[in-house]
Design an enzyme around this catalytic site. Structure first.
Site, PDB file in Angstrom:
ATOM      1  N   ASP A 262    -118.525  17.275  -4.850  1.00 25.43           N
ATOM      2  CA  ASP A 262    -119.530  18.086  -5.296  1.00 25.43           C
ATOM      3  C   ASP A 262    -119.416  19.207  -4.526  1.00 25.43           C
ATOM      4  O   ASP A 262    -119.171  19.110  -3.231  1.00 25.43           O
ATOM      5  CB  ASP A 262    -120.853  17.597  -5.279  1.00 25.43           C
ATOM      6  CG  ASP A 262    -121.204  16.843  -3.979  1.00 25.43           C
ATOM      7  OD1 ASP A 262    -120.466  16.379  -3.556  1.00 25.43           O
ATOM      8  OD2 ASP A 262    -122.273  17.245  -3.565  1.00 25.43           O
ATOM      9  N   GLU A 263    -120.013  20.409  -4.812  1.00 27.62           N
ATOM     10  CA  GLU A 263    -120.293  21.515  -3.859  1.00 27.62           C
ATOM     11  C   GLU A 263    -119.281  21.911  -2.876  1.00 27.62           C
ATOM     12  O   GLU A 263    -119.673  22.141  -1.870  1.00 27.62           O
ATOM     13  CB  GLU A 263    -121.635  21.293  -3.395  1.00 27.62           C
ATOM     14  CG  GLU A 263    -122.847  21.175  -3.974  1.00 27.62           C
ATOM     15  CD  GLU A 263    -124.104  20.715  -3.258  1.00 27.62           C
ATOM     16  OE1 GLU A 263    -125.163  20.974  -3.734  1.00 27.62           O
ATOM     17  OE2 GLU A 263    -124.110  19.931  -2.432  1.00 27.62           O
ATOM     18  N   ALA A 264    -117.806  21.772  -3.361  1.00 27.77           N
ATOM     19  CA  ALA A 264    -116.865  22.108  -2.511  1.00 27.77           C
ATOM     20  C   ALA A 264    -116.568  23.812  -2.369  1.00 27.77           C
ATOM     21  O   ALA A 264    -115.411  24.314  -2.740  1.00 27.77           O
ATOM     22  CB  ALA A 264    -115.379  21.469  -2.802  1.00 27.77           C
TER      23      ALA A 264
END
Ligand code: TNX
Length: 506
Positions: free
Chosen positions: A314-316
């Site tokens: 997530d949220e890379a």
């Protein structure tokens, strides 16, 4: 008076599942026949019958073949002796029989002389035992019948032990709370920017240095592999499978700070105690990154009996899309090489999910064509919509703990959706179940965890277990209210939502 226990005290003792006193000669209370209408999560069917089973000093638990573990658990909860099968008298019988249907279905039959729980598997007996506990008031069990089976195979809760660290005892306390609502999966978020919480022997500084911090400079900590094994075993004794998560390739500042060679520029950043997300990334172009991950995943696979390892994803925001795809595909291969299957946050669908990979959906909309398309191609989905299932969201603007970026979530919001039809375009067959994540940027103590989890965790648990046909807010709020005395007896801190007609002493 040593054998006499007042009915209120006995109720408290039985509900709490702990007592130094034998349950003997209880003052019989009027059996509460409405208990069959008050079970959370709602069973497939339940009806009260005439008569009452009374727990007294002659009551024993008898275990058929294969039922000993669950019987010992129940004996511990009720402080009753466990014996082999074949004895008559006043007994609670646990019987493994019938077809092994490969799930957690069970049948409960309570009559004045005996209470019998029958299931094809020990996990079903355990589920039946949790139902039984909710039927006990004042040392009595009203006669009746329950027939029950789960709607979804995956019913999860996630605990973030990275933003704040929680001890083995605190995790076990949460496991006991989860098990009462038939949750069968504990996802442990073991590594994030603010802390690495699991000892990795081949890269020891991850835990000793990367685990030394937490949000706001609070004390860090980590689990030794033996402590992690203890959590896994404790969960297994409650029929809960642990899924460990190492969040990748973002959310990795604690690892990058621990080993300079993992950084593209070879310079270790400082440890981080803030709450921003999306600023860190493993170095996708360096081979050492994959040697590192092979070591971490090999060690984690070796101490994790469950089939899934969670690799985050997530949220890379600090990883290019091309790098993200390269990276996630390669890490999936490493997980498979170590005999495990991948669970990942739903961004994994932008890479190429392996056939066994399951995507955990956390978006705040029911309209996500990319995830729906992956589901149509066979990718399994676990649903954790942040605006419905995130236990760290505030209940209302005044809630002292938690966050509000996804939504304010009152109990009726947490309960008010159908996992089977939620995600537009996803076939119902792709939905493996639900999970309630508890992120801990603002949470430091067990009381904090409980305040956010109760009463929304039982709501999500019910969405996972109960048939869609039982879904009914008007009935649920009454059933939830009836749980409050149990929470009080167990010392569980809970939010007194104005939506629920709590009994006056709550
Ligand atoms: C989003 S949604 C996160 C976490 C935060 C959480 C706080 C997702 C997979 N990641 O990193 O802790 O919001 O609510």
């Amino acid at each position: 008076m040593r054998w006499k226990l007042g009915r209120v005290a006995l109720a408290a003792v039985v509900a709490a599942g702990m007592s130094a006193v034998a349950v003997a000669e209880p003052v019989a209370a009027a059996p509460d026949r409405s208990a069959y209408a008050g079970i959370v999560p709602a069973p497939v069917s339940a009806r009260a019958d005439r008569g009452t089973f009374t727990i007294d000093r002659h009551t024993t638990i008898t275990a058929g073949a294969g039922a000993g573990g669950v019987a010992d658990y129940l004996g511990g909860v009720l402080r009753l002796p466990v014996r082999g099968p074949g004895r008559g008298g006043n007994t609670i019988r646990l019987v493994l029989a019938g077809r092994d249907e490969g799930n957690e279905s069970y049948r409960l039959d309570a009559a004045p002389g005996a209470v019998t729980i029958t299931a094809g598997r020990a996990a079903g007996l355990f589920a039946g035992v949790q139902t039984l506990r909710q039927l006990i008031t004042g040392g009595t069990i009203p006669a009746g019948h329950v027939s029950d089976a789960p709607r979804f195979a995956y019913r999860g809760a996630m605990l973030d032990v990275a933003r704040h660290f929680f001890t083995v005892a605190q995790v076990e306390r949460y496991i006991d709370q989860l098990s009462q609502y038939k949750i069968n999966t504990l996802h442990l978020h073991l590594a994030d920017d603010q802390g690495w919480r699991i000892q990795i022997n081949s890269w020891p500084r991850l835990a000793t240095y990367g685990g030394s911090t937490a949000v706001d400079g609070d004390p860090g900590g980590y689990y030794t592999q033996d402590q992690y094994r203890a959590i896994v075993a404790y969960a297994a004794s409650r029929f809960i499978t642990v899924i460990p998560e190492i969040d990748l390739p973002g959310h990795t500042n604690a690892a990058l700070a621990s080993y300079a060679e993992l950084n593209c520029d070879g310079v270790a950043p400082p440890l981080y105690t803030g709450t921003e997300v999306g600023f860190s990334s493993l170095c996708v172009g360096k081979e050492i990154t994959y040697r590192f991950l092979d070591d971490v995943i090999r060690e984690l696979a070796a101490i994790t009996p469950g089939k899934y390892l969670h690799i985050g994803g997530d949220e890379a925001h600090s990883t290019s899309q091309a790098d993200y795809i390269t990276f996630m595909n390669r890490v999936q291969g490493i997980v498979a090489a170590h005999g495990k299957q991948v669970l990942a946050w739903h961004q994994i669908v932008s890479a190429t999910p392996l056939p066994a990979t399951v995507a955990q959906y956390w978006d705040t909309t029911n309209d996500n064509p990319q995830v729906a398309a992956a589901a149509q191609r066979g990718t399994g989905v676990v649903l954790s919509p942040a605006n419905l299932a995130y236990l760290d969201m505030k209940y209302n603007a005044e809630t002292p703990l938690g966050q509000d970026w996804a939504a304010l979530i009152e109990v009726s919001d947490a309960y008010g959706w159908d996992p089977g039809s939620y995600l537009t375009g996803a076939p119902a067959s792709a939905i493996r179940g639900v999970e309630a994540p508890l992120w801990t940027e603002t949470l430091r103590t067990s009381a904090d965890l409980e305040y956010m989890a109760f009463p929304r965790l039982p709501a999500i648990a019910e969405l996972g277990w109960s048939p869609a046909s039982t879904h009914d807010w008007a009935a649920f709020r009454l059933r939830l209210a009836a749980q409050a005395p149990r929470w009080r007896a167990q010392g569980i801190n809970f939010y007194r939502s104005p939506q629920i007609p709590w009994p006056s002493a709550s």
